[in-house]
Design a protein around this motif. Structure first.
Motif, PDB file in Angstrom:
ATOM      1  N   GLU A 167      64.672  20.814  39.818  1.00 46.16           N
ATOM      2  CA  GLU A 167      63.817  19.698  39.430  1.00 46.16           C
ATOM      3  C   GLU A 167      64.287  19.014  38.142  1.00 46.16           C
ATOM      4  OE1 GLU A 167      60.405  17.364  40.405  1.00 46.16           O
ATOM      5  OE2 GLU A 167      61.289  19.040  41.507  1.00 46.16           O
ATOM      6  N   PRO A 169      66.723  17.123  35.290  1.00 47.57           N
ATOM      7  CA  PRO A 169      67.813  16.144  35.298  1.00 47.57           C
ATOM      8  C   PRO A 169      69.129  16.836  34.958  1.00 47.57           C
ATOM      9  CG  PRO A 169      66.529  15.942  33.297  1.00 47.57           C
ATOM     10  CD  PRO A 169      65.813  16.947  34.167  1.00 47.57           C
ATOM     11  N   ASN A 173      70.272  16.377  39.001  1.00 46.28           N
ATOM     12  CA  ASN A 173      69.681  15.040  39.072  1.00 46.28           C
ATOM     13  C   ASN A 173      68.272  15.109  39.668  1.00 46.28           C
ATOM     14  OD1 ASN A 173      69.746  12.257  38.652  1.00 46.28           O
ATOM     15  ND2 ASN A 173      70.458  11.839  40.730  1.00 46.28           N
ATOM     16  N   GLY A 174      67.496  16.072  39.192  1.00 41.54           N
ATOM     17  CA  GLY A 174      66.158  16.301  39.725  1.00 41.54           C
ATOM     18  C   GLY A 174      65.161  15.222  39.341  1.00 41.54           C
ATOM     19  N   GLN A 175      63.996  15.257  39.981  1.00 45.20           N
ATOM     20  CA  GLN A 175      62.977  14.237  39.765  1.00 45.20           C
ATOM     21  C   GLN A 175      62.181  14.446  38.466  1.00 45.20           C
ATOM     22  OE1 GLN A 175      60.661  13.197  43.430  1.00 45.20           O
ATOM     23  NE2 GLN A 175      61.774  14.911  44.317  1.00 45.20           N
ATOM     24  N   ARG A 177      59.420  16.003  37.933  1.00 41.57           N
ATOM     25  CA  ARG A 177      58.007  15.697  38.153  1.00 41.57           C
ATOM     26  C   ARG A 177      57.091  16.449  37.203  1.00 41.57           C
ATOM     27  NH1 ARG A 177      57.648  17.043  44.385  1.00 41.57           N
ATOM     28  NH2 ARG A 177      59.136  18.625  43.634  1.00 41.57           N
ATOM     29  N   LYS A 181      53.671  14.404  36.924  1.00 46.27           N
ATOM     30  CA  LYS A 181      53.016  14.514  38.223  1.00 46.27           C
ATOM     31  C   LYS A 181      52.647  15.947  38.615  1.00 46.27           C
ATOM     32  CE  LYS A 181      55.353  10.431  40.126  1.00 46.27           C
ATOM     33  NZ  LYS A 181      56.069  10.096  38.879  1.00 46.27           N
TER      34      LYS A 181
END
Length: 265
Positions: A167, A169, A173-175, A177, A181
């Motif tokens: 997850e 970066p 290259n994760g989101q 969240r 979120k």
């Protein structure tokens, strides 16, 4: 047992400011800094991007950070415990990592909780970052690995050891969240922003859910856009189950059924 802390998305925090935060961490533990080091790319490495930590004095590190000749760095106390008695790291988006800060000490969380949460509060008032955690680990190596999600290290039986790393970066290259979120997991101490508190949990905002029952922990404001959520150790398993089943934990996984033992012929 050891204690670890991590702050995420620290890319707006400069290295000199991070150095002062690291020194304040050591002051809060009562452990002195014995050595320091910074990351440097190797000119004759086996692969592009190979790097190593260059050991220097604290004064030399401060000068290198001020001149811009160094960025990512470590502070240590190395007096008997493997690998350290205490350590602080400041990572950037270089050297194969992603922006975060981690702090680790060879002291059980029950003995140092108040001092470290005080340091976390002061750090959050001093600089801006959206998410932070305070956790317990079996040893110093696990405390270090866990901060960035390395080596499949977990703190809970219902935790996927690779989910958080994917997850982040950087390499994956994760989101990311967990910034707004979701949460990574629920920990003894969590620093949450306004977007975290708005996350829906069964039709109710997470912030309202926390405050609806003392068993859900204590929520207190740190600054205008950041809150500290303290959770009793005995409530963590149940809270992680509730949040995990609601789908708002990055690293949660359902309990794994035990495999039946094979009977000998």
């Amino acid at each position: 047992m050891c204690t670890g802390a991590a702050f995420y998305h620290t890319d707006h925090i400069g290295p000199l400011e991070a150095l002062e935060i690291g020194c304040a961490f050591f002051e809060s533990t009562g452990i002195r800094i014995t050595s320091a080091g910074y990351y440097e790319y190797l000119e004759n490495g086996d692969h592009e991007g190979d790097h190593d930590i260059m050991e220097v004095s604290l004064e030399k590190l401060r000068a290198l950070l001020a001149s811009g000749k160094a960025t990512a760095f470590w502070l240590y106390n190395q007096q008997g415990t493997v690998p350290w008695n205490a350590a602080f790291e400041y990572q950037t988006d270089g050297f194969g990592s992603f922006p975060h800060m981690g702090a680790y000490c060879d002291i059980g969380i029950d003995r140092i909780y108040g001092r470290l949460t005080g340091w976390m509060r002061q750090t959050a008032k001093r600089v801006r970052f959206p998410y932070g955690i305070l956790y317990t680990a079996e040893d110093m190596t696990d405390a270090f690995y866990y901060a960035a999600g390395y080596n499949f290290t977990t703190m809970f039986a219902t935790e996927n050891g690779s989910a958080f790393n994917r997850e982040t970066p950087g390499l994956y290259n994760g989101q990311a969240r967990y910034v707004d979120k979701m949460l990574r997991m629920a920990y003894p101490c969590n620093l949450l922003n306004m977007e975290h508190l708005k996350i829906e949990l069964g039709g109710i905002a997470l912030g309202d859910w926390i405050q609806s029952d003392p068993k859900h922990g204590i929520l207190s404001r740190v600054r205008e856009d950041l809150w500290m959520w303290d959770v009793e150790a005995g409530q963590l398993e149940e809270i992680n189950r509730i949040l995990g089943e609601a789908g708002i934990l990055v690293a949660w996984r359902p309990p794994q059924p035990k495999k039946p033992r094979r009977k000998l012929p």
